[in-house]
Design a protein around this motif. Structure first.
Motif, PDB file in Angstrom:
ATOM      1  N   GLY A  56     -18.398 -11.776 -28.677  1.00 24.70           N
ATOM      2  CA  GLY A  56     -19.488 -12.541 -29.213  1.00 24.70           C
ATOM      3  C   GLY A  56     -19.915 -13.217 -27.986  1.00 24.70           C
ATOM      4  N   TYR A  57     -19.534 -13.846 -27.454  1.00 22.63           N
ATOM      5  CA  TYR A  57     -19.784 -14.012 -25.862  1.00 22.63           C
ATOM      6  C   TYR A  57     -19.001 -13.278 -25.613  1.00 22.63           C
ATOM      7  CZ  TYR A  57     -22.718 -18.047 -26.495  1.00 22.63           C
ATOM      8  OH  TYR A  57     -23.299 -19.752 -27.133  1.00 22.63           O
ATOM      9  N   LYS A  58     -19.219 -11.968 -24.222  1.00 26.66           N
ATOM     10  CA  LYS A  58     -19.108 -11.531 -23.665  1.00 26.66           C
ATOM     11  C   LYS A  58     -17.671 -11.678 -23.100  1.00 26.66           C
ATOM     12  CE  LYS A  58     -19.663  -8.647 -19.047  1.00 26.66           C
ATOM     13  NZ  LYS A  58     -20.548  -7.705 -19.589  1.00 26.66           N
ATOM     14  N   GLY A  59     -17.149 -10.446 -23.306  1.00 27.47           N
ATOM     15  CA  GLY A  59     -15.395 -10.737 -23.474  1.00 27.47           C
ATOM     16  C   GLY A  59     -14.511 -11.359 -24.641  1.00 27.47           C
ATOM     17  N   ILE A  60     -15.025 -12.378 -25.193  1.00 24.11           N
ATOM     18  CA  ILE A  60     -14.939 -12.789 -26.265  1.00 24.11           C
ATOM     19  C   ILE A  60     -15.293 -12.851 -27.138  1.00 24.11           C
ATOM     20  CG2 ILE A  60     -14.814 -15.419 -27.005  1.00 24.11           C
ATOM     21  CD1 ILE A  60     -15.648 -16.731 -24.460  1.00 24.11           C
ATOM     22  N   LEU A  61     -14.115 -12.898 -28.723  1.00 21.08           N
ATOM     23  CA  LEU A  61     -13.999 -12.374 -30.138  1.00 21.08           C
ATOM     24  C   LEU A  61     -14.936 -13.249 -30.904  1.00 21.08           C
ATOM     25  CD1 LEU A  61     -13.302 -10.808 -32.147  1.00 21.08           C
ATOM     26  CD2 LEU A  61     -11.404 -12.051 -32.416  1.00 21.08           C
ATOM     27  N   HIS A  62     -15.983 -12.632 -31.614  1.00 20.90           N
ATOM     28  CA  HIS A  62     -16.771 -13.847 -32.296  1.00 20.90           C
ATOM     29  C   HIS A  62     -15.976 -14.295 -33.225  1.00 20.90           C
ATOM     30  CE1 HIS A  62     -20.173 -14.492 -35.087  1.00 20.90           C
ATOM     31  NE2 HIS A  62     -21.131 -14.368 -34.393  1.00 20.90           N
ATOM     32  N   GLY A  63     -16.232 -15.810 -33.296  1.00 21.87           N
ATOM     33  CA  GLY A  63     -15.565 -16.839 -34.726  1.00 21.87           C
ATOM     34  C   GLY A  63     -15.687 -16.190 -35.937  1.00 21.87           C
ATOM     35  N   GLY A  64     -17.073 -15.505 -35.706  1.00 19.10           N
ATOM     36  CA  GLY A  64     -16.775 -14.943 -37.538  1.00 19.10           C
ATOM     37  C   GLY A  64     -16.331 -14.215 -37.737  1.00 19.10           C
ATOM     38  N   ILE A  65     -15.826 -13.509 -37.052  1.00 23.75           N
ATOM     39  CA  ILE A  65     -15.285 -12.444 -37.318  1.00 23.75           C
ATOM     40  C   ILE A  65     -13.186 -12.899 -37.372  1.00 23.75           C
ATOM     41  CG2 ILE A  65     -13.270  -9.820 -36.315  1.00 23.75           C
ATOM     42  CD1 ILE A  65     -16.114  -8.917 -36.656  1.00 23.75           C
ATOM     43  N   ILE A  66     -13.069 -13.563 -36.521  1.00 27.42           N
ATOM     44  CA  ILE A  66     -12.329 -14.699 -36.511  1.00 27.42           C
ATOM     45  C   ILE A  66     -11.891 -15.033 -38.275  1.00 27.42           C
ATOM     46  CG2 ILE A  66     -10.388 -16.790 -36.029  1.00 27.42           C
ATOM     47  CD1 ILE A  66     -11.844 -16.226 -33.080  1.00 27.42           C
ATOM     48  N   GLY A  67     -12.902 -15.776 -38.122  1.00 26.12           N
ATOM     49  CA  GLY A  67     -12.917 -16.659 -39.825  1.00 26.12           C
ATOM     50  C   GLY A  67     -12.972 -15.697 -40.462  1.00 26.12           C
ATOM     51  N   ALA A  68     -13.605 -14.133 -40.512  1.00 28.26           N
ATOM     52  CA  ALA A  68     -13.633 -13.195 -42.212  1.00 28.26           C
ATOM     53  C   ALA A  68     -11.857 -13.280 -42.085  1.00 28.26           C
ATOM     54  CB  ALA A  68     -14.220 -12.238 -41.766  1.00 28.26           C
TER      55      ALA A  68
END
Length: 110
Positions: free
Chosen positions: A10-22
């Protein structure tokens, strides 16, 4: 277990929250499926507790917490390799009609 890469950023170097939710949705429904309950997502809530650094490896786990009629309640957790809590979730799933169950069972066997 999940090891993200740049495609999941998502943001540089951070896992996207939508991936976490899925992923949380997937592991929570799998907890119900493991008990032989065929259901679909009705609602879900996620609490993000810490940034998920893209270079970390993550562990997900989920539990069925309550069964009330057609509603299945679950909880899920995401931690990093040090055990730090990254996200937690609760969800409600609804059992399906026999026709929908046949359709879903077919997709699970493919």
């Amino acid at each position: 277990e999940f090891q993200p890469d740049r495609r999941h950023e998502g943001y540089k170097g951070i896992l996207h929250g939508g991936i976490i939710g899925a992923i949380l949705d997937e592991v929570m429904i799998k907890a119900a499926l493991a008990q032989g309950i065929i259901c679909v997502t009705a609602s879900m809530e996620i609490r993000y507790r810490a940034p998920a650094n893209l270079t970390s490896r993550f562990h997900f786990e989920a539990f069925v917490t309550k069964i009330r009629g057609r509603i299945i309640e679950t909880s899920g957790l995401m931690t990093d390799e040090t055990g730090k809590l990254i996200a937690e979730s609760t969800a409600k799933y609804m059992t399906v009609t026999p026709e929908m169950q046949a359709r879903l069972n077919q997709s699970l066997s493919e």
